[in-house]
Design a protein around this motif. Structure first.
Motif, PDB file in Angstrom:
ATOM      1  N   LEU A  74      35.817  42.247  50.171  1.00 60.52           N
ATOM      2  CA  LEU A  74      36.870  42.819  49.336  1.00 60.52           C
ATOM      3  C   LEU A  74      38.206  42.541  50.002  1.00 60.52           C
ATOM      4  N   GLN A  75      39.215  42.270  49.182  1.00 58.87           N
ATOM      5  CA  GLN A  75      40.535  41.949  49.720  1.00 58.87           C
ATOM      6  C   GLN A  75      41.601  42.789  49.017  1.00 58.87           C
ATOM      7  N   ILE A  76      42.679  43.127  49.735  1.00 62.60           N
ATOM      8  CA  ILE A  76      43.866  43.724  49.100  1.00 62.60           C
ATOM      9  C   ILE A  76      45.105  43.004  49.620  1.00 62.60           C
ATOM     10  N   GLY A  77      46.179  43.093  48.843  1.00 61.54           N
ATOM     11  CA  GLY A  77      47.433  42.429  49.227  1.00 61.54           C
ATOM     12  C   GLY A  77      47.414  40.961  48.833  1.00 61.54           C
ATOM     13  N   GLU A  78      47.968  40.125  49.686  1.00 61.58           N
ATOM     14  CA  GLU A  78      48.106  38.682  49.403  1.00 61.58           C
ATOM     15  C   GLU A  78      46.756  37.998  49.582  1.00 61.58           C
ATOM     16  N   HIS A  79      45.884  38.135  48.588  1.00 64.17           N
ATOM     17  CA  HIS A  79      44.491  37.747  48.790  1.00 64.17           C
ATOM     18  C   HIS A  79      44.164  36.302  48.423  1.00 64.17           C
ATOM     19  N   LYS A  80      45.081  35.604  47.749  1.00 64.77           N
ATOM     20  CA  LYS A  80      44.689  34.318  47.164  1.00 64.77           C
ATOM     21  C   LYS A  80      44.580  33.177  48.173  1.00 64.77           C
ATOM     22  N   TYR A  81      45.531  33.116  49.120  1.00 64.30           N
ATOM     23  CA  TYR A  81      45.518  32.004  50.088  1.00 64.30           C
ATOM     24  C   TYR A  81      44.210  31.977  50.873  1.00 64.30           C
ATOM     25  N   GLY A  82      43.705  33.141  51.225  1.00 65.72           N
ATOM     26  CA  GLY A  82      42.554  33.216  52.110  1.00 65.72           C
ATOM     27  C   GLY A  82      41.224  33.353  51.408  1.00 65.72           C
ATOM     28  N   LYS A  83      41.232  33.267  50.070  1.00 61.55           N
ATOM     29  CA  LYS A  83      39.980  33.451  49.337  1.00 61.55           C
ATOM     30  C   LYS A  83      39.070  32.226  49.371  1.00 61.55           C
ATOM     31  N   PRO A  84      39.623  30.991  49.275  1.00 58.56           N
ATOM     32  CA  PRO A  84      38.711  29.829  49.227  1.00 58.56           C
ATOM     33  C   PRO A  84      37.742  29.757  50.409  1.00 58.56           C
ATOM     34  N   ILE A  85      38.192  30.039  51.628  1.00 55.14           N
ATOM     35  CA  ILE A  85      37.275  29.939  52.767  1.00 55.14           C
ATOM     36  C   ILE A  85      36.198  31.030  52.694  1.00 55.14           C
ATOM     37  N   LEU A  86      36.575  32.230  52.260  1.00 52.59           N
ATOM     38  CA  LEU A  86      35.580  33.310  52.125  1.00 52.59           C
ATOM     39  C   LEU A  86      34.562  32.963  51.045  1.00 52.59           C
ATOM     40  N   ASP A  87      35.052  32.453  49.918  1.00 57.76           N
ATOM     41  CA  ASP A  87      34.152  32.064  48.828  1.00 57.76           C
ATOM     42  C   ASP A  87      33.102  31.066  49.311  1.00 57.76           C
ATOM     43  N   ARG A  88      33.491  30.227  50.273  1.00 61.24           N
ATOM     44  CA  ARG A  88      32.585  29.158  50.702  1.00 61.24           C
ATOM     45  C   ARG A  88      31.603  29.585  51.786  1.00 61.24           C
ATOM     46  N   VAL A  89      31.991  30.509  52.670  1.00 63.04           N
ATOM     47  CA  VAL A  89      31.114  30.732  53.828  1.00 63.04           C
ATOM     48  C   VAL A  89      30.502  32.133  53.951  1.00 63.04           C
ATOM     49  N   VAL A  90      31.019  33.116  53.255  1.00 64.35           N
ATOM     50  CA  VAL A  90      30.517  34.477  53.504  1.00 64.35           C
ATOM     51  C   VAL A  90      29.343  34.845  52.597  1.00 64.35           C
ATOM     52  N   ARG A  91      28.233  35.191  53.218  1.00 62.37           N
ATOM     53  CA  ARG A  91      27.031  35.660  52.520  1.00 62.37           C
ATOM     54  C   ARG A  91      26.591  36.938  53.231  1.00 62.37           C
ATOM     55  N   PRO A  92      25.740  37.756  52.596  1.00 64.87           N
ATOM     56  CA  PRO A  92      25.302  38.984  53.286  1.00 64.87           C
ATOM     57  C   PRO A  92      24.636  38.703  54.627  1.00 64.87           C
ATOM     58  N   ASP A  93      23.967  37.523  54.766  1.00 60.39           N
ATOM     59  CA  ASP A  93      23.274  37.249  56.034  1.00 60.39           C
ATOM     60  C   ASP A  93      24.158  36.527  57.056  1.00 60.39           C
ATOM     61  N   THR A  94      25.435  36.385  56.761  1.00 62.83           N
ATOM     62  CA  THR A  94      26.372  35.842  57.756  1.00 62.83           C
ATOM     63  C   THR A  94      26.380  36.780  58.972  1.00 62.83           C
TER      64      THR A  94
END
Lengths: 240, 240
Positions: free
Chosen positions: B149-169
Motif C-alpha cells: 500500500l502506498q500514500i503520497g507521491e506513489h506513482k514514480y515508485g510503483k513500477p518496481i513494486l508491481d514487478r518484484v513484490v509478492r507475498p513470499d518476497t
C-alpha cells in the motif's frame, strides 16, 4: 487518461503516445492522440494531445480548418507560419479559445474540460523545436538541460527518462527510452493503453516516420519482457 | 508532499517513509511521518502519515492522549483494542473527526486540509495486518494479490513494486524493493526528501526494528548508484 512523451535530441525528435480515452472507468475507447501536419521536406508539425476529447478534437479540427481557408495566412495557418514559435502560438491560442468555449458550455453541469498538447517539428531552414502547450495557451520548450516533455500520466515513466535521456542520446536509444517509459506506465495505470503511435523526425529532414504499435506487437512484447527480466536481474544484483 | 509505502509479506511487514514537508515550494521542513505504538512482544502498531501536517499531528496526538487517559478502554485506545481491525477503526474515526474540524476552521480561507495513513501491526495471538486509511476514515487492506500500500507521491515508485513484490518476497528483498521505490521517487520529485525511516516487523514478534537513513548514508547511496548503473546496463542490453 493518456500518456504522451516527446524527446528532443541532437539527431531529431521522438514522439510517442497511447490511444486510450475514458469517460469514467466504464466507457473506454481508442482514439488517436498524435496528429501530423506535413509538407515533406518543407515542414513537419506533430501534435500530441491529452485531456478532454471534445477540447482536443475541436482544437485539431479548427487548426485544419484554418489551414484550408482560402484567406489562410501566417498568423492563422500553422502550415504558413514563419517559425515553430509562431506555430506554437497559433496552437496555444486555438486551444485556449476552444477550451474556454467548452468550459462555458459545461458551466451548468459543473464539469471540467481541459487539455494540454506537445508540439514538435521543424520548418526547412528553421530550428527543430519541441513545446508543451498548457490549457491556457502558454507554453514551455524542451532544452539541453531538459530534453523531454510529458503530458498525461507522466509520473510512472519519468524515472527511466531522468536516468537515460540526454541531448546526445541516439534516435534508436531515444525510441527505446520512450517505449520503456510507456511500458512502465501501461503496467501501472489502466487508463493508458495500447495501441501506441511512435513518430521519429530526423533533424533537417522535415518529414515524419510513423509507426503504429498494435496490442500484442511481437517486438514490443519482447522488449517489455526483456526489460522486466533485466529489472528483476538488476534487483537481485543490487545489495543493501 | 510525501511518499510512504508499506509491504505485507508472509515473513512480516516492511514500512518506509520520507520526512519532507512543504507549505508551498519555499517553506520546506523535516518531520517524521512514521510513528510507533509498541508494547514489545504484546503489540506493535505503526502509523505512517501523508497530507496536511496539522491534521496528521493532531490525529497522532489525540491517539496518544486517548491511550493515556485513565478511562481508556478497547473502544478508545489503540493499545487496548482487541484486534487490528478495531485499531484501524479507532484511527480512522480520529482522523476523520480531526480532518473535519480543521476543514471547518479553514473554511473562510477556502483552504484544503486532508490526510491519509498507512497502519500496520499485530497483536500477540492476532493476525498481522496492513491498512490504508482514507481521509474520511474508511480503509482498505493489503491482501495476497496486492501486498503493498502506498500514500503520497506513489506513482514514480510503483513500477518496481508491481514487478518484484509478492507475498513470499523475503524481508531483505522487501526492504530493497521499498528503498528502490523510494529512490525513484526521490530522484524524480523534489517534494519527497531524505532522511528516511525504515521499519521492519517480523511476523509474530510484535516488536519493531527501526532505522533512520540519513542524507548521504553510504549504504543507501551505494545502492542508489548500483541501481542506476544496473538500469543503464539493462537499458543497453534490451533491444527493440
Amino acid at each position: 487518461m493518456t500518456y504522451c512523451v516527446g524527446l528532443k535530441l541532437n539527431e531529431g525528435l521522438v514522439l510517442l503516445s497511447d490511444t486510450r480515452t475514458n469517460a469514467g472507468l466504464d466507457n473506454i475507447s481508442t482514439y488517436r492522440k498524435m496528429f501530423f501536419f506535413e509538407k515533406p521536406g518543407e515542414r513537419i508539425i506533430t501534435i500530441m494531445t491529452a485531456g478532454s476529447l471534445s477540447v482536443t478534437q475541436t482544437t485539431i479540427a479548427r487548426l485544419q480548418e484554418a489551414i484550408d481557408l482560402p484567406e489562410a495566412d501566417e498568423t492563422t495557418s500553422i502550415m504558413r507560419a514563419q517559425t515553430m514559435l509562431q506555430v506554437a502560438t497559433i496552437i496555444g491560442n486555438t486551444l485556449n479559445r476552444t477550451r474556454r468555449e467548452i468550459v462555458e458550455q459545461c458551466r451548468e453541469l459543473n464539469q471540467q474540460a481541459s487539455a494540454s498538447m506537445i508540439v514538435g517539428g521543424q520548418r526547412a531552414g528553421g530550428e527543430m523545436r519541441l513545446f508543451l502547450i498548457y490549457p491556457e495557451g502558454n507554453f514551455i520548450e524542451a532544452t539541453e538541460d531538459t530534453p523531454f516533455l510529458q503530458i498525461g500520466e507522466h509520473k510512472y515513466g519519468k524515472p527511466i527518462l531522468d536516468r537515460v535521456v540526454r541531448p546526445d542520446t541516439s534516435l534508436d536509444d531515444a525510441q527505446k527510452a520512450a517505449l520503456l517509459s510507456m511500458d512502465s506506465t501501461l503496467r501501472s495505470n489502466l487508463s493508458v493503453g495500447m495501441p501506441l503511435d511512435l513518430a521519429v523526425i530526423r533533424k533537417d529532414d522535415c518529414r515524419v516516420s510513423h509507426r503504429r504499435i498494435a496490442e500484442g506487437d511481437p517486438a514490443f512484447m519482447a522488449m517489455s519482457a526483456a526489460w522486466s527480466a533485466a529489472l528483476r536481474d538488476s534487483f537481485v544484483k543490487v545489495t543493501i
